[in-house]
Design a protein around this motif. Sequence first.
Motif, PDB file in Angstrom:
ATOM      1  N   ARG A 164     -10.749  15.933   7.608  1.00 41.50           N
ATOM      2  CA  ARG A 164     -11.852  15.346   7.511  1.00 41.50           C
ATOM      3  C   ARG A 164     -12.335  15.293   5.899  1.00 41.50           C
ATOM      4  N   PHE A 165     -12.916  13.700   6.332  1.00 42.04           N
ATOM      5  CA  PHE A 165     -13.150  13.329   4.583  1.00 42.04           C
ATOM      6  C   PHE A 165     -14.195  14.445   4.428  1.00 42.04           C
ATOM      7  N   LYS A 166     -14.148  14.749   2.804  1.00 42.69           N
ATOM      8  CA  LYS A 166     -15.297  15.981   2.645  1.00 42.69           C
ATOM      9  C   LYS A 166     -16.261  14.750   1.914  1.00 42.69           C
ATOM     10  N   GLU A 167     -17.778  14.972   2.234  1.00 42.48           N
ATOM     11  CA  GLU A 167     -18.539  14.583   1.246  1.00 42.48           C
ATOM     12  C   GLU A 167     -18.862  13.259   0.107  1.00 42.48           C
ATOM     13  N   GLY A 168     -19.021  11.904   0.174  1.00 42.21           N
ATOM     14  CA  GLY A 168     -18.790  11.308  -1.056  1.00 42.21           C
ATOM     15  C   GLY A 168     -17.194  10.729  -0.481  1.00 42.21           C
ATOM     16  N   VAL A 169     -16.497  11.118   0.035  1.00 45.51           N
ATOM     17  CA  VAL A 169     -15.151  10.538   0.999  1.00 45.51           C
ATOM     18  C   VAL A 169     -14.980  10.289   1.345  1.00 45.51           C
ATOM     19  N   SER A 170     -14.144   8.438   1.456  1.00 45.22           N
ATOM     20  CA  SER A 170     -14.481   8.035   2.913  1.00 45.22           C
ATOM     21  C   SER A 170     -12.590   6.538   3.369  1.00 45.22           C
ATOM     22  N   ALA A 171     -13.019   6.049   4.410  1.00 42.13           N
ATOM     23  CA  ALA A 171     -12.157   5.592   4.822  1.00 42.13           C
ATOM     24  C   ALA A 171     -11.121   5.106   2.842  1.00 42.13           C
ATOM     25  N   LYS A 172     -11.970   3.709   2.355  1.00 43.03           N
ATOM     26  CA  LYS A 172     -11.177   3.447   1.274  1.00 43.03           C
ATOM     27  C   LYS A 172     -10.632   3.953  -0.050  1.00 43.03           C
ATOM     28  N   ASP A 173     -10.729   5.298   0.168  1.00 45.52           N
ATOM     29  CA  ASP A 173     -10.191   6.554  -0.608  1.00 45.52           C
ATOM     30  C   ASP A 173      -8.897   6.781   0.038  1.00 45.52           C
ATOM     31  N   LEU A 174      -9.455   6.939   1.556  1.00 46.41           N
ATOM     32  CA  LEU A 174      -7.710   7.246   2.117  1.00 46.41           C
ATOM     33  C   LEU A 174      -6.627   5.801   1.263  1.00 46.41           C
ATOM     34  N   ILE A 175      -7.290   4.645   2.313  1.00 49.42           N
ATOM     35  CA  ILE A 175      -5.721   3.598   2.147  1.00 49.42           C
ATOM     36  C   ILE A 175      -5.608   3.607   0.612  1.00 49.42           C
ATOM     37  N   LEU A 176      -6.775   3.463  -0.469  1.00 49.51           N
ATOM     38  CA  LEU A 176      -6.186   3.508  -1.939  1.00 49.51           C
ATOM     39  C   LEU A 176      -5.132   4.620  -2.086  1.00 49.51           C
ATOM     40  N   HIS A 177      -5.394   5.848  -1.637  1.00 51.28           N
ATOM     41  CA  HIS A 177      -4.704   7.036  -2.148  1.00 51.28           C
ATOM     42  C   HIS A 177      -2.987   6.617  -1.176  1.00 51.28           C
ATOM     43  N   LEU A 178      -3.348   6.224  -0.562  1.00 56.58           N
ATOM     44  CA  LEU A 178      -1.509   6.232   0.378  1.00 56.58           C
ATOM     45  C   LEU A 178      -0.908   5.217  -0.418  1.00 56.58           C
ATOM     46  N   ILE A 179      -1.354   3.757  -0.925  1.00 57.43           N
ATOM     47  CA  ILE A 179      -0.897   2.926  -2.002  1.00 57.43           C
ATOM     48  C   ILE A 179      -0.268   2.709  -2.922  1.00 57.43           C
ATOM     49  N   GLY A 180      -1.469   4.273  -3.616  1.00 61.23           N
ATOM     50  CA  GLY A 180      -1.030   4.613  -4.939  1.00 61.23           C
ATOM     51  C   GLY A 180       0.565   6.177  -4.577  1.00 61.23           C
ATOM     52  N   LEU A 181       0.308   6.188  -3.496  1.00 58.84           N
ATOM     53  CA  LEU A 181       1.647   7.411  -2.910  1.00 58.84           C
ATOM     54  C   LEU A 181       3.134   6.148  -2.450  1.00 58.84           C
ATOM     55  N   ILE A 182       2.776   5.392  -1.843  1.00 66.29           N
ATOM     56  CA  ILE A 182       3.375   4.119  -1.719  1.00 66.29           C
ATOM     57  C   ILE A 182       4.470   3.308  -2.373  1.00 66.29           C
ATOM     58  N   GLY A 183       3.096   3.038  -3.599  1.00 64.01           N
ATOM     59  CA  GLY A 183       3.469   1.685  -4.438  1.00 64.01           C
ATOM     60  C   GLY A 183       3.191   0.230  -3.394  1.00 64.01           C
ATOM     61  N   ALA A 184       3.192  -0.755  -3.762  1.00 61.12           N
ATOM     62  CA  ALA A 184       2.053  -1.886  -3.762  1.00 61.12           C
ATOM     63  C   ALA A 184       3.878  -2.497  -3.399  1.00 61.12           C
ATOM     64  N   ASP A 185       4.876  -1.958  -2.613  1.00 62.36           N
ATOM     65  CA  ASP A 185       5.286  -2.190  -1.966  1.00 62.36           C
ATOM     66  C   ASP A 185       6.720  -1.895  -1.123  1.00 62.36           C
ATOM     67  N   GLY A 186       5.474  -0.939  -1.161  1.00 66.02           N
ATOM     68  CA  GLY A 186       5.604   0.858  -0.144  1.00 66.02           C
ATOM     69  C   GLY A 186       6.583   0.737   1.098  1.00 66.02           C
ATOM     70  N   ALA A 187       6.143  -1.061   1.786  1.00 61.60           N
ATOM     71  CA  ALA A 187       5.695  -0.908   3.350  1.00 61.60           C
ATOM     72  C   ALA A 187       6.142  -2.162   3.338  1.00 61.60           C
ATOM     73  N   THR A 188       7.024  -2.806   2.788  1.00 63.95           N
ATOM     74  CA  THR A 188       7.866  -4.527   2.769  1.00 63.95           C
ATOM     75  C   THR A 188       7.724  -4.727   4.229  1.00 63.95           C
TER      76      THR A 188
END
Lengths: 417, 167
Positions: A164-188
């Motif tokens: 579960r998200f901690k307080e102050g953390v949301s879906a946007k943080d999840l998707i930014l984190h994922l893109i940081g992890l796999i890169g801007a071409d990580g799912a091309t």
Amino acid sequence: MGKTVAEKILKLKSGGDARAGDIVISAVDLVFVQDTTGPLTVREFEKSGLECLVNPQKTVFFLDHAAPSPNRQLSTDHILLRRFAREKGARLYDVGDGVCHQTVAEALAGPGDVVVGADSHTVTAGALGAFATGMGSSDVAVVMGLGKTWFRVPETIRVEVSGRFKEGVSAKDLILHLIGLIGADGATYKALEFGGAAVAGMSMSDRLTIANMAVEAGAKVGLFPADDVTRRYLEAQGRVGDYRPLAADEDAVYEKTISIDAGGLEPTVSRPHTVDNTATARELAGTKIQEVFIGTCTNGRLEDLAVAAGILKGKKHHPDTRLVVAPASRKVLLEAMAAGYIQTLVEAGAALVTPGCGACLGIHQGVLGDGEAALSTANRNFKGRMGNPEAFIYLASPATAAATAINGHITDPREVL
Amino acid sequence: MIKGKAFKFGDNISTDHIAPGRLAHLRSDLPRLAEHVLEDADPTFAARVKAGDFVVAGGNFGLGSSREHAPLIIKMAGVSAVLAKSVARIFFRNAINLGLPVLICDTDKIDDGDELEVDLASGTINDKTNGQKLTFSPIPGVMLAILEAGGLMSYIKKYGGFKMGDA
Ligand code: SF4
């Protein structure tokens, strides 16, 4: 052998088997353009010899990117689109109705649909379980005339989200984190498919935020299952009849699975000039920001304005930081007015602009000055994106945006909660 | 055989670098928009590029928006092909739909200003400046059929729709 969500939809719509790697010709349920890609689409359509729209009621024009138009050229493009839509019997959402993807979610797309739009963030409707993807004007013109298109059935990367998200953390943080992890071409060329316990409990607003940014990792689609959350959302939009359940088979074949613990995420920020250049808000604390922009197809929904209003209630934005707010749609604006969020945000010093794309793509309503930095709830921070290649764009959640507006520098929202 | 000079760009050149959103008002005036092609990546490019030249990029070229104006103004500037290590999905499809070849190859082996000869039929690139010979990945079947027809609109006119046979 089981199927992924992408394979299931394309099987249904192509009449073939539709396994990853196959080329299929698929029926298209909904096709749309917006005002910066629409004029070229109309010209291509008129050039092509295709005369009628196959499905006028499912062919939609949105005037949202330059709304209201800031200059004569774009106003003249609007005239072209209104004329074409009227002549051909297509639907048109005019200036003030809001961003195309928000309206598609509220009123037009449903689980199992194939949706094609002349806008890369068409992937947003994947939150509803639609195979929704962006294409260029020529491809879209052909879909308008033929009602179908070709696809290579994508391999799927499964993103399994637990916790579960901690307080102050949301879906946007999840998707930014994922893109940081796999890169801007990580799912091309791939499909991203989201699942797991955290997804089952996630609101449609959160799902739309995540699906919206699938394309920032290069993905063709960002898919969610259609479940009880989907049914309740469609019911609230007055179209429960569009609901049908949809989920990947237990034995579906994935290219790989990425596991994320939502409880381990921190408020996350993308730094200039690529979305995958991520850091935590805490690491960037102190970075001065001249404009905070809350809105867009990523984070301009009622829930986003509620979060921002909750943080800004009784406070004022920092004197060196202007605050611009653009609700994603007319419906969002009306609901945010009724809930008092607009009152709160305007009292906090926000400049409220018309529902639509606003400052997101650098045409108007918040263009940055030379050397300025913005923190935006949008999905892109490419050089020049907000109208000035000499400016800098940080991307974050509505909570981080509101906290940053108060302090005038990038702030972890938990410091002000 | 296509001949021309290499204009080298880095990784992650987005459609905003190629056809900035702030110039959306020029999208119905394509010759004027083309004067700004790739402006936010290299402001001198539009003035220097000549017919036949190549855009030679790193990874993930053309990421971002679906605006077909991006490959369209690259083509209008006279560029004969885009060479890149990898290319974003929508840009790839848009370029082929317009008849602009996109060739995936190891562009690290090409330097800015090199004179290139590209043979689309045999899939080879000859760098005349440094003597290297490169190959590029074959263009997928359905896209090759569209490219060979001269773009999507010509393809549709020719076949009256999508043909599974050449898909
Ligand atoms: S809000 Fe921004 S990202 Fe979304 S459709 Fe508009 S310009 Fe594109």
